[in-house]
Design a protein around this motif. Structure first.
Motif, short mmCIF file in Angstrom:
data_model
loop_
_atom_site.label_atom_id
_atom_site.label_comp_id
_atom_site.label_asym_id
_atom_site.label_seq_id
_atom_site.Cartn_x
_atom_site.Cartn_y
_atom_site.Cartn_z
N ASN A 66 -8.46 3.71 10.18
CA ASN A 66 -7.72 2.98 10.23
C ASN A 66 -6.94 4.69 9.41
OD1 ASN A 66 -7.70 0.59 10.85
ND2 ASN A 66 -8.99 0.52 9.48
N ASP A 67 -7.23 5.40 10.21
CA ASP A 67 -6.28 7.20 9.65
C ASP A 67 -5.17 7.10 10.06
OD1 ASP A 67 -5.55 9.69 8.82
OD2 ASP A 67 -6.39 10.42 10.43
N ASN A 68 -4.20 6.30 10.61
CA ASN A 68 -2.87 6.41 10.96
C ASN A 68 -2.41 4.97 10.94
OD1 ASN A 68 -0.84 7.70 10.89
ND2 ASN A 68 -0.43 8.06 12.97
N LYS A 69 -2.99 3.96 10.58
CA LYS A 69 -2.60 2.53 10.57
C LYS A 69 -1.20 2.76 9.87
CE LYS A 69 -5.72 1.45 14.38
NZ LYS A 69 -7.20 0.82 14.01
N PRO A 70 -1.00 1.52 10.32
CA PRO A 70 0.41 1.15 8.80
C PRO A 70 -0.39 0.25 8.06
CG PRO A 70 0.11 -0.11 11.07
CD PRO A 70 -0.54 0.35 11.03
N ILE A 71 0.40 0.19 6.23
CA ILE A 71 1.12 1.17 6.16
C ILE A 71 0.98 1.83 5.54
CG2 ILE A 71 3.06 -0.38 6.57
CD1 ILE A 71 2.32 -1.38 3.25
N LEU A 72 -0.49 2.18 5.55
CA LEU A 72 -1.57 2.55 4.27
C LEU A 72 -2.21 3.87 5.07
CD1 LEU A 72 -2.14 3.48 1.05
CD2 LEU A 72 -3.73 1.35 1.49
N PRO A 73 -1.65 5.18 5.66
CA PRO A 73 -2.63 5.77 5.98
C PRO A 73 -3.77 6.76 5.36
CG PRO A 73 -0.29 6.85 5.67
CD PRO A 73 -0.52 5.43 5.59
N ARG A 74 -4.68 7.23 5.25
CA ARG A 74 -5.63 7.76 4.73
C ARG A 74 -4.48 8.96 3.82
NH1 ARG A 74 -9.01 12.90 5.16
NH2 ARG A 74 -10.80 12.17 4.08
N SER A 75 -3.80 9.59 4.59
CA SER A 75 -3.33 10.69 3.17
C SER A 75 -2.03 9.70 1.86
CB SER A 75 -2.51 11.54 4.61
OG SER A 75 -1.33 10.50 4.67
#
Length: 403
Positions: A235-244
Motif C-alpha cells: 500500500n505504498d501509494n494507496k489513499p490516503i496514507l502513503p508510506r512516505s
C-alpha cells in the motif's frame, strides 16, 4: 489556437498523470474515492512545495484541512455538546439528554492525524463522537491533545493519559452519571495508537482503581520498528496514507531531525542492541498466510545507535504499544480492532490481534477488505463514502453490544 489547445491538453494530461492515485478494484464508489485521494494528494504536494521553499512547515499546510473542517460545539435535541478542560487539557464533551434508568456508559476518544493534525471539533470527528453518544446514550470525552511539530512525544501521550486518568476518578464519573464498570477507550490511526498505549499504562498505574471494560482501536499505528511490512509495501501509494507520509508522521512525532526520517525510510533506524524487540513485530510469525504471499521476511537493517540515544521515543512502548511484553498484553480488556486491506497500517493491527489472541485476550477483529486508511471518517458531504457509514455502523454496534 491549435498550439494553445495542444499545450493545454498536454499540461492537463501531465497534471492528471501526476496527481492520479490508483484505486483498487474492490473499493466501492471508485470515482468518489479517487476524488478524495486526489484532494489529499494535492494538499500533500502543496505542503511539500511550501516546505521546501521555506514558506511554511509541511504540517502547517496540512493543518488547513483541519481548520476547514472545524465546527463549533453545537447541542441538539439529544446531546449537550461543549468544549471544556479536564486537568488543563482541552476536551469536547458530549452529554446525553435522554433519561437513563441506570448509570450511563462512557467512551474516551482520541482523534487521528499522525500526532500532527486533527481536532476533536473537526466535522468528521464531531459526527462520530456525537453519533456514538446518541446511539449508546453515553457520555463521550473527545480529547484535543497537543500536536507535533510544536510538541513532540511524549506530550501527546501525556495529554490523553492525563484526561483519561482524571475522568476515571470516582468523583468525576459520579458527576457525569457514568458506570465505572462500563468505560471504553477508543481512537483511530494515531488516536488508536494513543488508546492502546493509554490502556496498557493504566494497568501499571496503582492510583487508577477503575478498570477499562473495552478498548476499540480503529486502524491503529502500533509499532515503529519495521516500516517495511507487507502492508507498507503493498500500500505504498494507496489513499490516503502513503508510506512516505506515514514515515513523515513517525519522524515528526519524535524530532525535527531529518536523519531519523531518512533512516526510517530505509528501515535502518533500529540499533543492534534493540534487535531483541524485533520478535514483537516479526511479521513472518504474526501475519496470516494470505497477507504474507509474495513477500520474504527480511529483518530491518541495524541502524546507528546514535539515533536511538538522541530520540529514544521510537523504542518506547508508549509510542509503540506492540512492543509490550506478553505479561502486560495478557491483562488487556476485551478489544476491538478494525483493519483495512488497502492501508499501510494494516499489518500493525493484524499482528496485535494475533498476539492478543495467543494470550487468551478476547478480541473482535473486523477486517474491511474493500477499505483504505481513514475510511471511517468519510461520512459527510463533500467527502462522503458508503464504506465510511458501514464501518462506523459496525463500530457503534460493537460498542452497543459489548460496553
Amino acid at each position: 489556437m491549435g498550439a494553445k489547445l495542444l499545450g493545454f491538453c498536454l499540461v492537463s494530461a501531465l497534471l492528471a498523470y501526476y496527481l492520479y492515485t490508483p484505486i483498487p478494484e474492490d473499493i466501492e464508489e471508485p470515482w468518489k474515492a479517487m476524488l478524495v485521494a486526489t484532494s489529499f494528494r494535492v494538499m500533500g504536494q502543496l505542503a511539500e512545495v511550501a516546505d521546501k521553499l521555506g514558506l511554511v512547515h509541511y504540517m502547517d499546510t496540512l493543518m488547513l484541512l483541519t481548520d476547514a473542517e472545524y465546527v463549533a460545539p453545537m447541542s441538539d435535541e439529544n446531546i449537550t455538546v461543549r468544549d471544556t478542560e479536564f486537568s488543563n487539557v482541552s476536551v469536547r464533551l458530549y452529554l446525553p439528554k435522554k433519561p437513563s434508568e441506570r448509570l450511563r456508559r462512557a467512551v474516551v476518544y482520541f482523534h487521528g492525524g499522525g500526532w500532527c493534525l486533527g481536532h476533536a471539533g473537526m466535522r468528521s470527528y464531531d459526527q462520530v463522537t456525537r453519533w456514538t453518544s446518541d446511539r449508546l446514550n453515553a457520555v463521550v470525552v473527545s480529547v484535543n491533545y497537543r500536536l507535533a511539530p510544536q510538541h513532540r512525544f511524549p506530550a501527546q501521550f501525556e495529554d490523553v493519559y492525563t484526561v483519561t486518568k482524571f475522568f476515571l476518578q470516582s468523583s468525576v464519573l459520579s458527576q457525569y452519571g457514568v458506570d465505572p464498570d462500563r468505560v471504553c477507550v477508543s481512537g483511530d490511526s494515531a488516536g488508536g495508537n494513543l488508546a492502546a498505549a493509554v490502556v496498557q499504562q493504566l494497568l501499571e498505574d496503582p492510583e487508577v482503581k477503575t478498570k477499562i471494560k473495552v478498548q476499540a482501536l480503529i486502524y491503529p499505528a502500533l509499532q515503529t520498528l519495521d516500516l517495511n511490512l507487507p502492508s507498507y509495501q503493498d500500500n505504498d501509494n494507496k489513499p490516503i496514507l502513503p508510506r512516505s507520509l506515514m514515515i513523515r508522521f513517525w519522524g515528526e512525532y519524535f524530532t525535527s531531525d531529518p536523519s531519523l526520517q531518512e533512516a526510517m525510510a530505509t528501515n535502518s533506524h533500529v540499533p543492534l542492541e534493540s534487535s531483541h524487540l524485533l520478535q514483537f513485530v516479526n511479521w513472518s510469525k504474526l501475519l496470516p498466510e494470505e497477507m504474507k504471499r509474495g513477500h520474504v521476511y527480511r529483518a530491518p537493517v541495524p541502524g546507528s545507535p546514535g539515533l536511538a540515544r538522541r530520540y529514544p521515543g521510537f523504542l518506547d512502548v508508549r509510542a509503540a504499544p506492540l512492543l509490550a511484553p506478553d505479561a502486560r498484553l495478557l491483562r488487556l480488556p476485551h478489544t476491538y480492532v478494525l483493519t483495512c486491506q488497502h492501508d499501510v497500517l494494516r499489518d500493525d493491527g493484524l499482528m496485535y490481534v494475533k498476539r492478543l489472541r495467543a494470550l487468551g485476550v478476547p478480541v473482535t477483529h473486523h477486517h474491511a477488505q474493500d477499505a483504505f486508511h481513514g475510511a471511517m471518517m468519510f461520512i459527510s458531504w463533500p467527502m462522503e463514502l458508503a464504506v465510511g457509514h458501514r464501518l462506523l455502523q459496525q463500530y457503534i454496534e460493537w460498542l452497543d453490544q459489548n460496553l
